[in-house]
Design an enzyme around this catalytic site. Structure first.
Site, PDB file in Angstrom:
ATOM      1  CE  LYS A   1     -52.003  -6.526 -29.498  1.00  0.00           C
ATOM      2  NZ  LYS A   1     -52.966  -7.398 -30.202  1.00  0.00           N
TER       3      LYS A   1
ATOM      4  NE  ARG B   1     -56.785  -5.234 -32.295  1.00  0.00           N
ATOM      5  CZ  ARG B   1     -56.549  -5.523 -33.583  1.00  0.00           C
ATOM      6  NH1 ARG B   1     -55.775  -6.532 -33.887  1.00  0.00           N
ATOM      7  NH2 ARG B   1     -57.080  -4.806 -34.541  1.00  0.00           N
TER       8      ARG B   1
ATOM      9  N   GLY C   1     -50.502 -14.573 -32.420  1.00  0.00           N
ATOM     10  CA  GLY C   1     -51.466 -15.510 -32.974  1.00  0.00           C
ATOM     11  C   GLY C   1     -51.939 -16.593 -32.035  1.00  0.00           C
TER      12      GLY C   1
ATOM     13  CG  MET D   1     -53.799 -15.987 -25.958  1.00  0.00           C
ATOM     14  SD  MET D   1     -53.392 -15.027 -24.501  1.00  0.00           S
ATOM     15  CE  MET D   1     -52.071 -13.995 -25.108  1.00  0.00           C
TER      16      MET D   1
ATOM     17  NE  ARG E   1     -46.203  -8.491 -32.476  1.00  0.00           N
ATOM     18  CZ  ARG E   1     -47.223  -9.315 -32.595  1.00  0.00           C
ATOM     19  NH1 ARG E   1     -47.976  -9.592 -31.556  1.00  0.00           N
ATOM     20  NH2 ARG E   1     -47.504  -9.872 -33.756  1.00  0.00           N
TER      21      ARG E   1
ATOM     22  CG  HIS F   1     -25.766 -43.640 -26.807  1.00  0.00           C
ATOM     23  ND1 HIS F   1     -25.797 -43.901 -28.157  1.00  0.00           N
ATOM     24  CD2 HIS F   1     -24.462 -43.696 -26.437  1.00  0.00           C
ATOM     25  CE1 HIS F   1     -24.563 -44.117 -28.582  1.00  0.00           C
ATOM     26  NE2 HIS F   1     -23.743 -44.003 -27.548  1.00  0.00           N
TER      27      HIS F   1
ATOM     28  NE  ARG G   1     -18.626 -38.170 -24.918  1.00  0.00           N
ATOM     29  CZ  ARG G   1     -19.540 -37.266 -25.259  1.00  0.00           C
ATOM     30  NH1 ARG G   1     -20.611 -37.104 -24.536  1.00  0.00           N
ATOM     31  NH2 ARG G   1     -19.384 -36.537 -26.334  1.00  0.00           N
TER      32      ARG G   1
ATOM     33  CD  GLU H   1     -20.218 -39.809 -13.352  1.00  0.00           C
ATOM     34  OE1 GLU H   1     -20.958 -39.757 -14.348  1.00  0.00           O
ATOM     35  OE2 GLU H   1     -19.031 -40.185 -13.407  1.00  0.00           O
TER      36      GLU H   1
ATOM     37  CB  SER I   1     -15.623 -32.524 -14.500  1.00  0.00           C
ATOM     38  OG  SER I   1     -16.492 -32.267 -15.583  1.00  0.00           O
TER      39      SER I   1
ATOM     40  N   GLY J   1     -20.775 -34.316 -13.702  1.00  0.00           N
ATOM     41  CA  GLY J   1     -21.471 -34.997 -14.805  1.00  0.00           C
ATOM     42  C   GLY J   1     -22.966 -34.895 -14.552  1.00  0.00           C
ATOM     43  CB  THR J   2     -25.305 -32.035 -14.859  1.00  0.00           C
ATOM     44  OG1 THR J   2     -24.995 -31.704 -16.219  1.00  0.00           O
ATOM     45  CG2 THR J   2     -24.512 -31.129 -13.917  1.00  0.00           C
ATOM     46  CG  ASN J   3     -25.886 -35.727 -19.292  1.00  0.00           C
ATOM     47  OD1 ASN J   3     -26.400 -34.630 -19.210  1.00  0.00           O
ATOM     48  ND2 ASN J   3     -25.191 -36.109 -20.350  1.00  0.00           N
ATOM     49  CG  ASP J   4     -24.528 -40.848 -15.373  1.00  0.00           C
ATOM     50  OD1 ASP J   4     -25.504 -40.996 -16.125  1.00  0.00           O
ATOM     51  OD2 ASP J   4     -23.506 -41.555 -15.446  1.00  0.00           O
TER      52      ASP J   4
ATOM     53  CB  CYS K   1     -18.350 -32.459 -18.634  1.00  0.00           C
ATOM     54  SG  CYS K   1     -18.413 -33.857 -17.503  1.00  0.00           S
TER      55      CYS K   1
ATOM     56  CE1 TYR L   1     -14.962 -27.979 -17.493  1.00  0.00           C
ATOM     57  CE2 TYR L   1     -13.413 -27.168 -15.837  1.00  0.00           C
ATOM     58  CZ  TYR L   1     -14.060 -28.219 -16.469  1.00  0.00           C
ATOM     59  OH  TYR L   1     -13.807 -29.512 -16.091  1.00  0.00           O
TER      60      TYR L   1
END
Length: 886
Positions: free
Chosen positions: A26, A96, A105, A107, A350, A466, A573, A757, A776, A778-781, A843, A863
């Site tokens: 602002k 303000r 809205g 603050m 803004r 899951h 899977r 993983e 590949s 497996g970033t979850n595990d 993945c 990828y």
């Protein structure tokens, strides 16, 4: 001494629009509008550095601030020709907030500051309008009591309502000057009664109180929540803007309004906004009075008079300012203005908040208008916003009775009858009934019911549970980890913390974008993907380097993903295929077999079914790579858990109930995530992986031989920790694959790789790469095993970790660059040292999260792979990564 106060107005400007971090959005834009020669009431900005000092030193201001404020206030008095606290010619100001990032809205604001029992007389004399003066005074007392002193706003609001009732009027502006004068006295008396002190009469005391309150509001709960949701760092702080008041409530030649230089809902290029005659700014947004349309562009019979007709000269000036601002900022602007006795003032500009549909249309049309480049257009659209386009959403005008809240696990909105098991969901779907599947938590065995349901609601589980992962893959709405629910399968009902009881067959609505459970069938709006979407995504694809694949297990998911621009499958899977129809019985028969021949006999029944699946997926992905993960979950997940289901299996298999029960108990594991699963199954039961490799290769050979396909199947071995695991399984796979190729007498190039993983696999990636054609991650595990967290259980406490600042964000939602990300980067670098042409991707669910995609680009992955409905988001994020890195 550091400079803490920057003035603006009347041609004197200390800052400019580039100083957002210091002056806040602002303050920077007020300075910039002043430089543009626009009519901006003068004032001064206390920088974000003051806010940082305020919190760093127990809410005390830095040394020298008071002197700088006094000097800036003296300049303001000179500019306005008025005195702050002067009883005859008083200067009133607004106070303000203004953070570096827009937080509309969130603050606090105080208007009409400087009024007291003496200065009110000066305002009356100047305006010759006692009603206006006392209306401003009562507003100031209300705001100050609430914002600065923390008095519940309803207390004074109730007095106002009682006054209107006593006078028989409905609107605030129907009260007389005498009514308002009495109301001011009543407000002050209640203020004293509630707070134990008098309302402050000293304007300088008022100003310090208001400034402190605005800095204090940086840490109020709604601001904290907003920052968390929008990933705004808390250390940025807010600036405070003190500005000379201009009044839209002095009579019928006065007004106040809010406008957007284009329609923020549709993106249409017309001047969109609302205003009110004889009002102050909060009246427009508070809904106390019905706002009037800005112009006649969308005027309908019965609408209230437009500003274009009522105040044509000011409207014409505002229209010119619209053009000036859009050309200067080259962006759609959200502006606030006030008209005082026929003179227009600009209070704010803004970049306007907008829907995804509007963002895309505005970006594309601004390129066509020559305002911005294609590169800028791509960067203008937030990848996360695209979710709005790809799923139905709750109608924003609909009434909602929210009965519980959980995690917004998969976006969109869905309504249906509540069912508590997957079989009933499937049966009801066959009967053309819309259902919501409600489970304490889901398992792979629920996959058919999840597919049949409109949406999924679980009491447990996190954003990568899951339920969440599968729902996103299917494009299903899902609310997960809803701890407000108590689910009783036996009684077929759920009870919410708020006391609502929902029985089987009752209708509820899920808002997967907000994590809300709503009573009844709430109206929805369908996504509208326009030609502008395809145009923007075409530009994005020109700029990005990172490929985007999809996680898909069925031909249908594959088709959806390809339509969204997927460049192959990064994760198929195979275990989900095992639960369909007759297959589950064959799988269970294989598990229960006591010898190799029995297992092979059962697997022979499954093989043609798996081959059929792969043929369907290969067809949908013709010409694109397909990575198929061999069986990953532990075997016990395929066995029945209840005695009734055990009895049914015993009858079908022709063996005793006790034998089946014993086998189920034998396979039970205390920690199945780290148990007998993934490649460990392939080592113990090589015939399972042999069957899957045979099905993959036969499907590829038949399409190459009979339909002329070009296919490169990528066979992925999961959960490898030691190079010897991959070496043994690779040898087995090559043996089976070569036998199939010889039998079909065709040439098919195939690759065998692994899923990284486990931390050990990342640390020893150089050795594992000797046996892998691709990695590949497996970033979850990998996140689970790096943190030692169960993603299904951590949802109970991770929000507390984020709220308390232990974690910046949920590591299952955004890739933890410092820890998990370091393992991904290390694994990639070590793997490529052994095999320079190693293809590497991820993945996990992070493959569709924009900041994680950007990280994958930065460390040189080939990828990312994500659920079908996240593919456009990943494509746009990959373009952002490439453009921001240039």
């Amino acid at each position: 001494m550091a400079k803490y106060v920057y003035s603006f107005g009347e041609g004197q400007v200390d800052g400019d629009g580039s100083m957002r971090e210091l002056l806040g959005g602002k303050g920077a834009n007020l300075a910039e509008m002043t430089l543009l020669g626009l009519p901006v009431p003068p004032g001064f900005t206390l920088t974000t550095e003051v806010c940082k000092e305020f919190y760093a030193h127990d809410c005390r201001y830095p040394e020298g601030l008071q002197q700088q404020m006094d000097a800036a206030l003296a300049t303001l008095e000179e500019q306005m020709g008025k005195g702050f606290g002067d009883r005859e010619n008083p200067l009133l100001v607004s106070v303000r907030s203004g953070a570096p990032a827009s937080m509309p809205g969130m603050m606090d604001t105080v208007l009409n500051l400087g009024l007291n029992d003496e200065t009110i007389q000066g305002i009356i004399a100047q305006s010759n309008d006692p009603r206006f003066a006392y209306d401003s005074y009562r507003r100031f007392i209300q705001m100050y009591a609430n914002v600065v002193m923390g008095l519940d706003g309803e207390i004074l609001e109730k007095l106002l309502e009682e006054k209107k009732q006593a006078k028989g009027v409905e609107q605030d502006n129907q009260l007389s000057a005498e009514d308002l004068q009495l109301l001011v006295a009543e407000f002050k008396a209640r203020y004293r009664q509630e707070l134990g002190c008098d309302f402050p009469e000293d304007p300088h005391q008022q100003l310090l109180g208001a400034v402190g309150a605005v800095f204090g509001s940086w840490m109020n709960q709604r601001a904290v929540t907003y920052r968390r949701l929008h990933d705004i760092p808390s250390h940025w702080g807010t600036a405070v803007n003190v500005q000379a008041m201009v009044f839209g409530n002095m009579g019928d030649d006065c007004a106040t309004g809010v406008a957007f230089t284009r329609d923020p809902s549709t993106g249409e290029n017309y001047f969109y906004g609302e205003y009110l005659v004889n009002a102050q700014g909060e009246d427009v947004v508070a809904g106390i009075r019905t706002p009037q349309p800005l112009n006649n562009a969308k005027y309908k019979e019965g609408d209230l008079p437009t500003m274009e007709d009522v105040l044509p000269q000011c409207y014409g000036q505002l229209l010119e300012i619209r053009e000036t601002l859009e050309k200067h900022y080259r962006e759609m602007q959200d502006v606030e203005f006030t008209i005082e006795t026929g003179r227009l003032y600009m209070l704010q500009t803004r970049s306007g908040k907008r829907t995804a549909h509007a963002a895309i249309r505005i970006a594309v049309e601004m390129v066509q208008e020559g305002l911005i480049s294609e590169r800028e257009a791509v960067l203008r659209v937030d990848p996360e916003q695209l979710d709005q386009l790809l799923h139905p959403s709750i109608d924003p005008t609909a009434e909602k009775n929210i009965i519980a809240k959980g995690l917004p696990a998969s976006p969109g909105a869905a309504s249906g009858k509540v069912v508590f098991n997957a079989d009933e969901a499937e049966e009801q779907h066959r009967l053309k009934q819309r259902v919501i599947l409600v489970r304490i938590e889901t398992s792979p065995e629920d996959i058919h019911g999840m597919h049949a349901a409109e949406g999924i609601l679980t009491a447990r589980g996190g954003m990568t549970s899951h339920a969440a992962v599968v729902a996103r893959g299917m494009g299903k709405c899902c609310v997960a980890g809803c701890g407000d629910l108590k689910i009783d399968y036996e009684k077929q009902l759920l009870v919410t913390k708020s006391g609502h009881t929902i029985k089987r067959g009752d209708v509820i609505t899920l808002d997967g974008s907000a994590g809300e459970v709503i009573l009844g069938d709430v109206p929805k709006v369908q996504p509208a993907v326009s030609g502008d979407f395809a145009t923007l995504m075409g530009w994005a694809d020109k700029f990005r380097r990172l490929k985007v694949r999809t996680n898909a297990d069925t031909p249908k998911d594959s088709k959806v993903a390809r339509e969204f621009g997927a460049e192959g499958i990064g994760l198929c899977r195979t275990e989900h295929m095992f639960f369909e129809g007759e297959r589950i019985q064959a799988v269970r028969e294989m598990i229960l077999s006591s010898d190799l021949e029995g297992r092979k006999k059962a697997l022979a029944k499954i093989m043609p079914m798996q081959k059929g699946d792969f043929i369907g997926i290969f067809r949908e992905m013709k010409g694109l790579p397909v990575t198929i993960r061999l069986l990953d979950p532990p075997l016990h997940e395929f066995l029945p858990q209840t005695d009734d289901d055990v009895a049914e299996l015993a009858a079908v298999a022709g063996i005793r109930f006790s034998e089946v029960k014993e086998h189920v108990e034998e396979l039970h594991e205390f920690n199945p995530m780290l148990g007998h699963r993934g490649c460990r199954l392939g080592i113990t039961y090589p015939e399972v992986y042999d069957m899957q490799v045979q099905a993959i290769m036969e499907a590829a050979c038949e399409l190459v031989k009979n339909e002329g396909f070009e296919i490169v199947p990528e066979i992925m071995v999961p959960l490898v920790a030691h190079v010897n695991e991959l070496r043994i399984l690779r040898e087995n796979a090559v043996k089976v694959a070569e036998a199939v190729l010889a039998r079909y007498a065709v040439k098919v190039d195939y690759q065998i790789g692994t899923m990284i993983e486990l931390p050990r696999a990342a640390l020893l990636a150089d050795k594992i790469a000797r046996e892998a054609d691709f990695f590949s991650f497996g970033t979850n595990d990998l996140t689970q095993t790096t943190y030692g967290l169960s993603r299904d259980d951590a949802g109970r406490f991770l929000p507390d970790y984020v709220d308390s600042g232990v974690f910046r964000s949920d590591p299952f939602v955004k890739l933890d660059r410092a820890g998990v990300g370091q393992l991904v980067q290390m694994g990639t670098e070590k793997g490529r040292r052994t095999r320079p042409d190693l293809k590497v991707g991820i993945c996990g669910e992070h493959g569709g999260e924009p900041s994680s995609v950007i990280f994958c680009h930065q460390i040189g992955l080939d990828y990312v792979s994500c659920s079908p409905y996240r593919v456009p988001i990943a494509r746009l994020a990959a373009a952002h990564a490439a453009l921001q890195g240039d």
